[in-house]
Design a protein around this motif. Structure first.
Motif, PDB file in Angstrom:
ATOM      1  N   TYR A  87       8.916  30.179  38.299  1.00 31.65           N
ATOM      2  CA  TYR A  87       8.591  31.101  37.206  1.00 31.65           C
ATOM      3  C   TYR A  87       9.596  32.246  37.093  1.00 31.65           C
ATOM      4  O   TYR A  87       9.677  32.881  36.044  1.00 31.65           O
ATOM      5  N   TYR A  88      10.339  32.526  38.156  1.00 32.60           N
ATOM      6  CA  TYR A  88      11.484  33.439  38.040  1.00 32.60           C
ATOM      7  C   TYR A  88      12.659  32.552  37.661  1.00 32.60           C
ATOM      8  O   TYR A  88      13.379  32.042  38.494  1.00 32.60           O
ATOM      9  N   THR A  89      12.833  32.351  36.367  1.00 33.33           N
ATOM     10  CA  THR A  89      13.742  31.314  35.890  1.00 33.33           C
ATOM     11  C   THR A  89      15.207  31.701  35.932  1.00 33.33           C
ATOM     12  O   THR A  89      16.061  30.830  36.096  1.00 33.33           O
ATOM     13  N   MET A  90      15.520  33.004  35.825  1.00 33.13           N
ATOM     14  CA  MET A  90      16.943  33.348  35.744  1.00 33.13           C
ATOM     15  C   MET A  90      17.191  34.806  36.066  1.00 33.13           C
ATOM     16  O   MET A  90      16.472  35.692  35.616  1.00 33.13           O
ATOM     17  N   PHE A  91      18.222  35.036  36.869  1.00 32.60           N
ATOM     18  CA  PHE A  91      18.841  36.342  37.025  1.00 32.60           C
ATOM     19  C   PHE A  91      20.255  36.189  36.500  1.00 32.60           C
ATOM     20  O   PHE A  91      21.027  35.355  36.985  1.00 32.60           O
ATOM     21  N   ALA A  92      20.619  36.964  35.493  1.00 34.40           N
ATOM     22  CA  ALA A  92      21.934  36.812  34.872  1.00 34.40           C
ATOM     23  C   ALA A  92      22.502  38.171  34.494  1.00 34.40           C
ATOM     24  O   ALA A  92      21.763  39.053  34.033  1.00 34.40           O
ATOM     25  N   VAL A  93      23.783  38.322  34.713  1.00 36.92           N
ATOM     26  CA  VAL A  93      24.497  39.554  34.363  1.00 36.92           C
ATOM     27  C   VAL A  93      25.919  39.177  33.955  1.00 36.92           C
ATOM     28  O   VAL A  93      26.419  38.108  34.302  1.00 36.92           O
ATOM     29  N   SER A  94      26.575  40.062  33.245  1.00 35.46           N
ATOM     30  CA  SER A  94      27.993  39.856  32.970  1.00 35.46           C
ATOM     31  C   SER A  94      28.787  40.080  34.258  1.00 35.46           C
ATOM     32  O   SER A  94      28.331  40.774  35.171  1.00 35.46           O
ATOM     33  N   GLU A  95      29.978  39.476  34.326  1.00 29.23           N
ATOM     34  CA  GLU A  95      30.816  39.629  35.518  1.00 29.23           C
ATOM     35  C   GLU A  95      31.527  40.974  35.412  1.00 29.23           C
ATOM     36  O   GLU A  95      32.533  41.114  34.717  1.00 29.23           O
ATOM     37  N   GLU A  96      30.984  41.972  36.097  1.00 26.28           N
ATOM     38  CA  GLU A  96      31.383  43.356  35.863  1.00 26.28           C
ATOM     39  C   GLU A  96      32.546  43.828  36.716  1.00 26.28           C
ATOM     40  O   GLU A  96      33.212  44.796  36.350  1.00 26.28           O
ATOM     41  N   VAL A  97      32.794  43.221  37.847  1.00 29.17           N
ATOM     42  CA  VAL A  97      33.895  43.682  38.690  1.00 29.17           C
ATOM     43  C   VAL A  97      35.218  43.498  37.948  1.00 29.17           C
ATOM     44  O   VAL A  97      36.016  44.437  37.809  1.00 29.17           O
ATOM     45  N   ARG A  98      35.437  42.299  37.461  1.00 28.81           N
ATOM     46  CA  ARG A  98      36.667  42.025  36.712  1.00 28.81           C
ATOM     47  C   ARG A  98      36.728  42.849  35.429  1.00 28.81           C
ATOM     48  O   ARG A  98      37.775  43.415  35.087  1.00 28.81           O
ATOM     49  N   ALA A  99      35.613  42.924  34.714  1.00 22.52           N
ATOM     50  CA  ALA A  99      35.595  43.633  33.434  1.00 22.52           C
ATOM     51  C   ALA A  99      35.968  45.098  33.602  1.00 22.52           C
ATOM     52  O   ALA A  99      36.803  45.630  32.847  1.00 22.52           O
ATOM     53  N   HIS A 100      35.375  45.769  34.604  1.00 22.61           N
ATOM     54  CA  HIS A 100      35.658  47.202  34.748  1.00 22.61           C
ATOM     55  C   HIS A 100      37.020  47.447  35.377  1.00 22.61           C
ATOM     56  O   HIS A 100      37.630  48.492  35.128  1.00 22.61           O
ATOM     57  N   ARG A 101      37.509  46.501  36.168  1.00 15.02           N
ATOM     58  CA  ARG A 101      38.878  46.611  36.673  1.00 15.02           C
ATOM     59  C   ARG A 101      39.862  46.584  35.511  1.00 15.02           C
ATOM     60  O   ARG A 101      40.790  47.403  35.448  1.00 15.02           O
ATOM     61  N   GLU A 102      39.670  45.659  34.580  1.00 15.07           N
ATOM     62  CA  GLU A 102      40.594  45.533  33.459  1.00 15.07           C
ATOM     63  C   GLU A 102      40.560  46.761  32.557  1.00 15.07           C
ATOM     64  O   GLU A 102      41.606  47.227  32.084  1.00 15.07           O
ATOM     65  N   VAL A 103      39.369  47.298  32.315  1.00 11.42           N
ATOM     66  CA  VAL A 103      39.259  48.505  31.485  1.00 11.42           C
ATOM     67  C   VAL A 103      39.926  49.690  32.183  1.00 11.42           C
ATOM     68  O   VAL A 103      40.653  50.477  31.560  1.00 11.42           O
ATOM     69  N   THR A 104      39.680  49.833  33.487  1.00 11.37           N
ATOM     70  CA  THR A 104      40.284  50.940  34.233  1.00 11.37           C
ATOM     71  C   THR A 104      41.805  50.820  34.258  1.00 11.37           C
ATOM     72  O   THR A 104      42.526  51.825  34.178  1.00 11.37           O
ATOM     73  N   GLU A 105      42.300  49.598  34.354  1.00 13.03           N
ATOM     74  CA  GLU A 105      43.755  49.400  34.329  1.00 13.03           C
ATOM     75  C   GLU A 105      44.360  49.880  33.014  1.00 13.03           C
ATOM     76  O   GLU A 105      45.474  50.423  32.999  1.00 13.03           O
ATOM     77  N   LYS A 106      43.634  49.689  31.908  1.00 14.85           N
ATOM     78  CA  LYS A 106      44.114  50.209  30.619  1.00 14.85           C
ATOM     79  C   LYS A 106      44.278  51.727  30.685  1.00 14.85           C
ATOM     80  O   LYS A 106      45.267  52.293  30.198  1.00 14.85           O
TER      81      LYS A 106
END
Length: 446
Positions: free
Chosen positions: A166-185
């Motif tokens: 009944y706990y069918t899904m835990f899902a999130v965006s892949e944030e480590v890569r995403a925030h690394r790329e934004v910070t690099e900008k």
């Protein structure tokens, strides 16, 4: 409690004063009188009345399969957009929908879930006020045969495999890569424009998984730009007001700040307001980046006030979760690798922001996704995730948080990982990915 007519024992819910009284006593924050009475038509008001009298209640099958979104905070743009999209998607699937805001109060969120259980809800999406609550919530879901799915925060190292189907899904965006790329900008621009300098951070909520992941990505970026320094940080609590206050504090105690890394576009709006109040020009004197790709954040990038953000469309999360809960409540069973998922985002700058705004912000009545096409029940052969979706690596997701004593990897997760199911599912989702996340809406007329 026997499921028989015992209406003479309960209050008269046709009386407005009685309804208001019980809504107050039961802490139905965020529930309208109409929703309370709608629940009554399904037998929930009797159950709630029983609870108020100290009598036990019994869960019965929901007559309408209602979907509820229970969020820890509805005060930022990401959550309100998620809520609005989930409501629209639910309507397309023919599901009744409600949403509740606990205002960062974990006990209130628990009460709200219990009220939805009493109201015979069929499925629930959680954005938790306190991630540690998921274990108890999942147990209640199992006992009452209610499907749940969770986004963002969680109890570290606790997965759907530790609960039930009944706990069918835990899902999130892949944030480590995403925030690394934004910070690099940010760091590249600061290095080019100012020769480097001092950077401050305005984070989310202290200790949450999302904050930890975005901090990790941010800190990885600094290794590539040695002339920049993260000199200080404070939590902005995912909203403009707190972000404004803590940015003012950071600017006061740190001199010569040339950049701000924030963890959300609403936080960034607060930081931009603090810069203006301090007589600094955002986008010129101090560069700012964030996350989420909200309407205000997107428009700030377009105007040059804001340098970059990660395009994590709340409409996508809402569509993904609504489609999943529709499918499992209609007989579809996910494989192990489909119960823990990540999705990729896109880094937004002035170079690509116009297309994002056209699809996700100034889109009028053109919905950004084909919601039904995400369903494997309705589209068994041509379903489309409409973003890059892939199995979650739980080591990456929970990195930096201590494992509970005696913790071991869930057997189903290990089997899926070691026997090639992860790769098979990733390849299958990639093959079905036709409607591009960063392209035009599939509903836009040619």
């Amino acid at each position: 409690m026997n499921k028989k007519h015992v209406s003479r024992l309960f209050p008269d819910f046709t009386d407005k004063k009685v309804v208001d009284s019980h809504m107050g006593r039961l802490d139905t924050h965020g529930v309208s009188r109409r929703d309370f009475l709608a629940l009554a038509s399904a037998g929930a008001a009797a159950s709630l009345g029983a609870a108020s009298l100290g009598m036990p209640t019994a869960a019965v099958a929901s007559p309408d399969g209602k979907l509820a979104f229970l969020t820890g905070f509805m005060f930022n743009e990401w959550n309100t957009t998620f809520d609005r999209t989930a409501k629209t998607a639910a309507a397309e699937f023919g599901i009744a929908y409600t949403s509740l805001d606990s205002q960062f109060d974990a006990q209130r969120q628990l009460n709200q879930f219990e009220q939805q259980v009493a109201g015979n809800v069929g499925s629930v999406i959680f954005n938790l006020a306190d991630g540690s609550a998921i274990k108890g919530l999942a147990n209640t879901a199992k006992e009452n045969k209610i499907y749940i799915a969770n986004i963002w925060d969680s109890l570290p190292w606790f997965t759907p495999f530790d609960a039930s189907e009944y706990y069918t899904m835990f899902a999130v965006s892949e944030e480590v890569r995403a925030h690394r790329e934004v910070t690099e900008k940010l760091l590249a621009a600061v290095t080019e424009r100012f020769g480097g300098g001092n950077i401050i951070g305005v984070t989310g909520s202290k200790g949450s998984l999302l904050e930890l992941q975005r901090n990790r990505g941010r800190d990885q970026a600094f290794a590539k730009y040695p002339k920049t320094r993260l000199v200080d940080e404070l939590p902005g609590l995912w909203n403009r007001e707190d972000a404004l206050r803590v940015t003012e504090d950071l600017l006061t105690r740190n001199k010569d700040v040339v950049g701000i890394v924030t963890q959300d576009d609403d936080i960034a709006q607060g930081s931009i307001a603090a810069l203006n109040a301090a007589g600094l020009v955002p986008g010129k004197d101090v560069l700012v980046v964030g996350a989420s790709g909200t309407g205000l954040g997107s428009k700030a990038i377009q105007s040059g006030t804001y340098l970059a953000t990660s395009g994590n469309a709340p409409a996508f999360g809402a569509a993904l979760f609504t489609a999943r809960l529709y499918d499992v409540t209609h007989g579809w069973q996910p494989r192990a690798s489909e119960r823990l998922l990540n999705w990729s985002t896109v880094t937004l700058t002035r170079d690509n922001i116009d297309g994002w705004i056209a699809r996700y912000v100034d889109n009028g009545d053109v919905e950004p996704f084909d919601y039904k096409r995400m369903s494997k029940v309705l589209h068994p052969d041509d379903w489309d995730p409409q973003a890059e979706v892939f199995p979650m690596d739980i080591d990456n997701n929970f990195h930096g948080t201590p494992k509970p004593p005696g913790w071991t990897y869930p057997a189903a997760y290990v089997a899926a990982r070691d026997q090639g199911e992860h790769e098979k599912v990733a390849a299958e989702y990639a093959a079905h990915y036709k409607i591009k996340y960063d392209g035009p809406s599939p509903n836009k007329k040619a």
